[in-house]
Design a protein around this motif. Sequence first.
Motif, PDB file in Angstrom:
ATOM      1  N   ILE A 180       0.847  -1.204   0.000  1.00  0.00           N
ATOM      2  CA  ILE A 180       0.000   0.000   0.000  1.00  0.00           C
ATOM      3  C   ILE A 180       0.882   1.255   0.000  1.00  0.00           C
ATOM      4  CG2 ILE A 180      -1.691   1.266   1.415  1.00  0.00           C
ATOM      5  CD1 ILE A 180      -2.625  -1.651   2.251  1.00  0.00           C
ATOM      6  N   HIS A 181       0.629   2.165  -0.940  1.00  0.00           N
ATOM      7  CA  HIS A 181       1.491   3.333  -1.156  1.00  0.00           C
ATOM      8  C   HIS A 181       1.769   4.112   0.148  1.00  0.00           C
ATOM      9  CE1 HIS A 181       3.254   6.860  -2.985  1.00  0.00           C
ATOM     10  NE2 HIS A 181       2.379   7.598  -2.315  1.00  0.00           N
ATOM     11  N   GLU A 182       0.730   4.383   0.926  1.00  0.00           N
ATOM     12  CA  GLU A 182       0.879   5.205   2.142  1.00  0.00           C
ATOM     13  C   GLU A 182       1.899   4.601   3.115  1.00  0.00           C
ATOM     14  OE1 GLU A 182      -2.246   4.306   0.947  1.00  0.00           O
ATOM     15  OE2 GLU A 182      -2.194   6.232  -0.105  1.00  0.00           O
ATOM     16  N   ASN A 183       2.043   3.296   3.080  1.00  0.00           N
ATOM     17  CA  ASN A 183       2.965   2.639   4.021  1.00  0.00           C
ATOM     18  C   ASN A 183       4.414   2.652   3.548  1.00  0.00           C
ATOM     19  OD1 ASN A 183       0.744   2.033   5.539  1.00  0.00           O
ATOM     20  ND2 ASN A 183       0.479  -0.012   4.670  1.00  0.00           N
ATOM     21  N   ARG A 184       4.671   3.314   2.412  1.00  0.00           N
ATOM     22  CA  ARG A 184       6.030   3.330   1.873  1.00  0.00           C
ATOM     23  C   ARG A 184       6.735   4.665   2.176  1.00  0.00           C
ATOM     24  NH1 ARG A 184       6.651  -1.047  -1.725  1.00  0.00           N
ATOM     25  NH2 ARG A 184       8.160   0.022  -3.028  1.00  0.00           N
ATOM     26  N   GLN A 185       6.097   5.499   2.988  1.00  0.00           N
ATOM     27  CA  GLN A 185       6.687   6.774   3.404  1.00  0.00           C
ATOM     28  C   GLN A 185       7.843   6.535   4.385  1.00  0.00           C
ATOM     29  OE1 GLN A 185       6.080   9.955   2.586  1.00  0.00           O
ATOM     30  NE2 GLN A 185       4.460   9.423   1.140  1.00  0.00           N
ATOM     31  N   PRO A 186       8.920   7.330   4.296  1.00  0.00           N
ATOM     32  CA  PRO A 186      10.055   7.141   5.213  1.00  0.00           C
ATOM     33  C   PRO A 186       9.750   7.587   6.648  1.00  0.00           C
ATOM     34  CG  PRO A 186      10.405   9.047   3.813  1.00  0.00           C
ATOM     35  CD  PRO A 186       9.140   8.407   3.334  1.00  0.00           C
ATOM     36  N   TYR A 207      24.741  -1.452   7.788  1.00  0.00           N
ATOM     37  CA  TYR A 207      24.775  -2.077   9.113  1.00  0.00           C
ATOM     38  C   TYR A 207      24.415  -1.044  10.184  1.00  0.00           C
ATOM     39  CZ  TYR A 207      26.749  -4.040  13.381  1.00  0.00           C
ATOM     40  OH  TYR A 207      26.930  -4.471  14.672  1.00  0.00           O
ATOM     41  N   HIS A 208      25.030   0.129  10.097  1.00  0.00           N
ATOM     42  CA  HIS A 208      24.812   1.186  11.083  1.00  0.00           C
ATOM     43  C   HIS A 208      23.348   1.658  11.078  1.00  0.00           C
ATOM     44  CE1 HIS A 208      25.813   4.675  13.533  1.00  0.00           C
ATOM     45  NE2 HIS A 208      25.124   5.409  12.682  1.00  0.00           N
ATOM     46  N   VAL A 209      22.819   1.906   9.892  1.00  0.00           N
ATOM     47  CA  VAL A 209      21.451   2.437   9.781  1.00  0.00           C
ATOM     48  C   VAL A 209      20.414   1.380  10.185  1.00  0.00           C
ATOM     49  CG1 VAL A 209      19.741   3.290   8.116  1.00  0.00           C
ATOM     50  CG2 VAL A 209      22.055   4.210   8.107  1.00  0.00           C
ATOM     51  N   GLY A 210      20.631   0.139   9.790  1.00  0.00           N
ATOM     52  CA  GLY A 210      19.701  -0.942  10.147  1.00  0.00           C
ATOM     53  C   GLY A 210      19.530  -1.059  11.650  1.00  0.00           C
ATOM     54  N   LYS A 211      20.652  -0.863  12.386  1.00  0.00           N
ATOM     55  CA  LYS A 211      20.602  -0.928  13.863  1.00  0.00           C
ATOM     56  C   LYS A 211      19.710   0.172  14.424  1.00  0.00           C
ATOM     57  CE  LYS A 211      23.692  -4.057  15.244  1.00  0.00           C
ATOM     58  NZ  LYS A 211      23.181  -5.262  15.859  1.00  0.00           N
ATOM     59  N   ILE A 212      19.715   1.332  13.773  1.00  0.00           N
ATOM     60  CA  ILE A 212      18.932   2.467  14.282  1.00  0.00           C
ATOM     61  C   ILE A 212      17.455   2.326  13.912  1.00  0.00           C
ATOM     62  CG2 ILE A 212      18.582   4.981  14.112  1.00  0.00           C
ATOM     63  CD1 ILE A 212      21.617   5.199  13.510  1.00  0.00           C
ATOM     64  N   VAL A 213      17.184   2.019  12.634  1.00  0.00           N
ATOM     65  CA  VAL A 213      15.787   2.095  12.182  1.00  0.00           C
ATOM     66  C   VAL A 213      14.997   0.806  12.404  1.00  0.00           C
ATOM     67  CG1 VAL A 213      16.478   3.787  10.437  1.00  0.00           C
ATOM     68  CG2 VAL A 213      16.109   1.438   9.737  1.00  0.00           C
ATOM     69  N   LYS A 214      15.704  -0.301  12.621  1.00  0.00           N
ATOM     70  CA  LYS A 214      15.067  -1.635  12.803  1.00  0.00           C
ATOM     71  C   LYS A 214      14.173  -1.973  11.602  1.00  0.00           C
ATOM     72  CE  LYS A 214      15.974  -1.697  17.647  1.00  0.00           C
ATOM     73  NZ  LYS A 214      16.644  -0.391  17.770  1.00  0.00           N
ATOM     74  N   ASP A 215      12.832  -2.046  11.780  1.00  0.00           N
ATOM     75  CA  ASP A 215      12.008  -2.436  10.622  1.00  0.00           C
ATOM     76  C   ASP A 215      11.353  -1.230   9.936  1.00  0.00           C
ATOM     77  OD1 ASP A 215      10.236  -1.786  12.578  1.00  0.00           O
ATOM     78  OD2 ASP A 215       8.940  -3.533  12.305  1.00  0.00           O
ATOM     79  N   LYS A 216      11.839  -0.020  10.225  1.00  0.00           N
ATOM     80  CA  LYS A 216      11.246   1.186   9.618  1.00  0.00           C
ATOM     81  C   LYS A 216      11.960   1.552   8.296  1.00  0.00           C
ATOM     82  CE  LYS A 216       8.214   2.043  12.894  1.00  0.00           C
ATOM     83  NZ  LYS A 216       8.132   0.688  13.444  1.00  0.00           N
ATOM     84  N   ILE A 217      11.535   2.663   7.699  1.00  0.00           N
ATOM     85  CA  ILE A 217      12.025   3.022   6.357  1.00  0.00           C
ATOM     86  C   ILE A 217      12.955   4.240   6.423  1.00  0.00           C
ATOM     87  CG2 ILE A 217      11.316   3.749   4.031  1.00  0.00           C
ATOM     88  CD1 ILE A 217       8.578   2.368   4.654  1.00  0.00           C
ATOM     89  N   PRO A 218      14.214   4.090   6.026  1.00  0.00           N
ATOM     90  CA  PRO A 218      15.121   5.247   6.011  1.00  0.00           C
ATOM     91  C   PRO A 218      15.121   5.956   4.653  1.00  0.00           C
ATOM     92  CG  PRO A 218      16.390   3.226   5.721  1.00  0.00           C
ATOM     93  CD  PRO A 218      14.932   2.817   5.772  1.00  0.00           C
ATOM     94  N   ALA A 240      19.780  -7.101   7.368  1.00  0.00           N
ATOM     95  CA  ALA A 240      20.369  -8.055   8.320  1.00  0.00           C
ATOM     96  C   ALA A 240      20.530  -7.466   9.719  1.00  0.00           C
ATOM     97  CB  ALA A 240      21.727  -8.523   7.797  1.00  0.00           C
ATOM     98  N   SER A 241      21.041  -6.233   9.807  1.00  0.00           N
ATOM     99  CA  SER A 241      21.253  -5.663  11.152  1.00  0.00           C
ATOM    100  C   SER A 241      19.944  -5.124  11.719  1.00  0.00           C
ATOM    101  CB  SER A 241      22.305  -4.549  11.110  1.00  0.00           C
ATOM    102  OG  SER A 241      21.813  -3.450  10.389  1.00  0.00           O
ATOM    103  N   GLY A 242      19.031  -4.734  10.831  1.00  0.00           N
ATOM    104  CA  GLY A 242      17.676  -4.363  11.235  1.00  0.00           C
ATOM    105  C   GLY A 242      16.744  -5.321  10.516  1.00  0.00           C
ATOM    106  N   ALA A 243      15.593  -4.831  10.106  1.00  0.00           N
ATOM    107  CA  ALA A 243      14.722  -5.660   9.270  1.00  0.00           C
ATOM    108  C   ALA A 243      14.155  -4.754   8.190  1.00  0.00           C
ATOM    109  CB  ALA A 243      13.619  -6.287  10.099  1.00  0.00           C
ATOM    110  N   VAL A 244      15.051  -3.946   7.603  1.00  0.00           N
ATOM    111  CA  VAL A 244      14.622  -2.939   6.636  1.00  0.00           C
ATOM    112  C   VAL A 244      14.203  -3.616   5.323  1.00  0.00           C
ATOM    113  CG1 VAL A 244      15.381  -0.937   5.285  1.00  0.00           C
ATOM    114  CG2 VAL A 244      16.137  -1.207   7.654  1.00  0.00           C
ATOM    115  N   ALA A 245      13.007  -3.328   4.861  1.00  0.00           N
ATOM    116  CA  ALA A 245      12.495  -3.934   3.628  1.00  0.00           C
ATOM    117  C   ALA A 245      12.383  -2.911   2.515  1.00  0.00           C
ATOM    118  CB  ALA A 245      11.128  -4.564   3.888  1.00  0.00           C
TER     119      ALA A 245
END
Length: 398
Positions: A180-186, A207-218, A240-245
Amino acid sequence: MNIMELTREEEAMLAGEQGTVVERMFRLLVRLGEVYGAKRMVPVGSVQVAGVSYKSLGDPGLEFLEDIASKGTKVMVPTTLNPPGMDLVDWKELGFPEDFAEKQLKVMDAFKRMGIMMTATCTPYLVGNLPHFGEHIAWSESSAVSFANSVLGARTNREGGPSALAAAFCGVTPSYGLHIHENRQPHFLFSVKTELKSNADFGALGYHVGKIVKDKIPYFLGIRHADVDQLKALGAAMAASGAVALYHIEGITPESGIMDTSELEKIEIGDKEMREAYAKLNTGKDPDIVILGCPHASLKEIYSLACKVEGKNLKKPLWICTSRVTKEAATRMGFTEIIEKAGGKVVADTCTVVSPIERMGYKSVGVDSGKAANYLPGFCKQQVVFKSVDELLEGRMS
Ligand code: F3S
């Protein structure tokens, strides 16, 4: 409880009109949709199934797959497969244990009987499974999910092995999350104030950013150039370090221009943060073996390695992991021969993390991948030397 609206064909699948496998799989998708508040299913253009290595499946996983395969039902949409735990052709020569190989081949046979393409790679987008912008797909390899969402602009959640398999048999997935488009906002805005030169630099940043944002969108500002290999390295490390998709890079990824970052606070990343990431990922010295190709190497990466080792002798083992299709092309171009003459190997199908490397006498591995460096200590009991390819090769060739 959220009730999903189903089409007549979907009701039929649920009623078992297309057999027990489809019924079982469709129930799983409905359950998932109910849990995540999906209103309907969405057709998918392709599926990527992870969870292929016997190392992670074990006997219960193998029995589950053989049971499904025995029913004779085939997948409904083009479906590709992640790496297994060994090179499916040269496993003996490379020293993979015989008992492991026997089970892994049974896993592959089960997938083949389901009609799944045995691409055996985590970079399906490099070997023909290439979704277009906005296309709905159901992929489960985390690095490929990140690439498909971020670089291609396709739409997939980070599926588990079973839910991806269910989408393959039913041709649909519940419409929620990143569909869903709305859920793709950073959710986070990063300003990169350091120069990124190598794939390893992109891996360290990820690696560094994944640790900070976890499963959110950077959302990244300040990355002026990134090639496809660097984008796959960045996404794999964050997954891997977060769960960034999904991530966006201003001026580079396709949805970056339509995202709203006005309310987000800027987080700066400079040399200090990069040094810290490298320090955390380096747990060893003088690796027993260098393994490149995480995610699986592109033809360009194999060519680049061939140029570096041509006419030299490697003092210690070196592998570059890739898909079978890419290895065929590398062999046709003479790159495989150059690397093998120097003492290295172009290993197809598998990778350092999903193979039973701890059973093959290695204790310390050199990598240029933030994802591999993140997983190797836990999954494979390895010490890690994490550097750029040039630094990893330094002093290892005569
Ligand atoms: Fe691919 Fe293995 Fe890395 S599956 S992303 S090469 S850990």
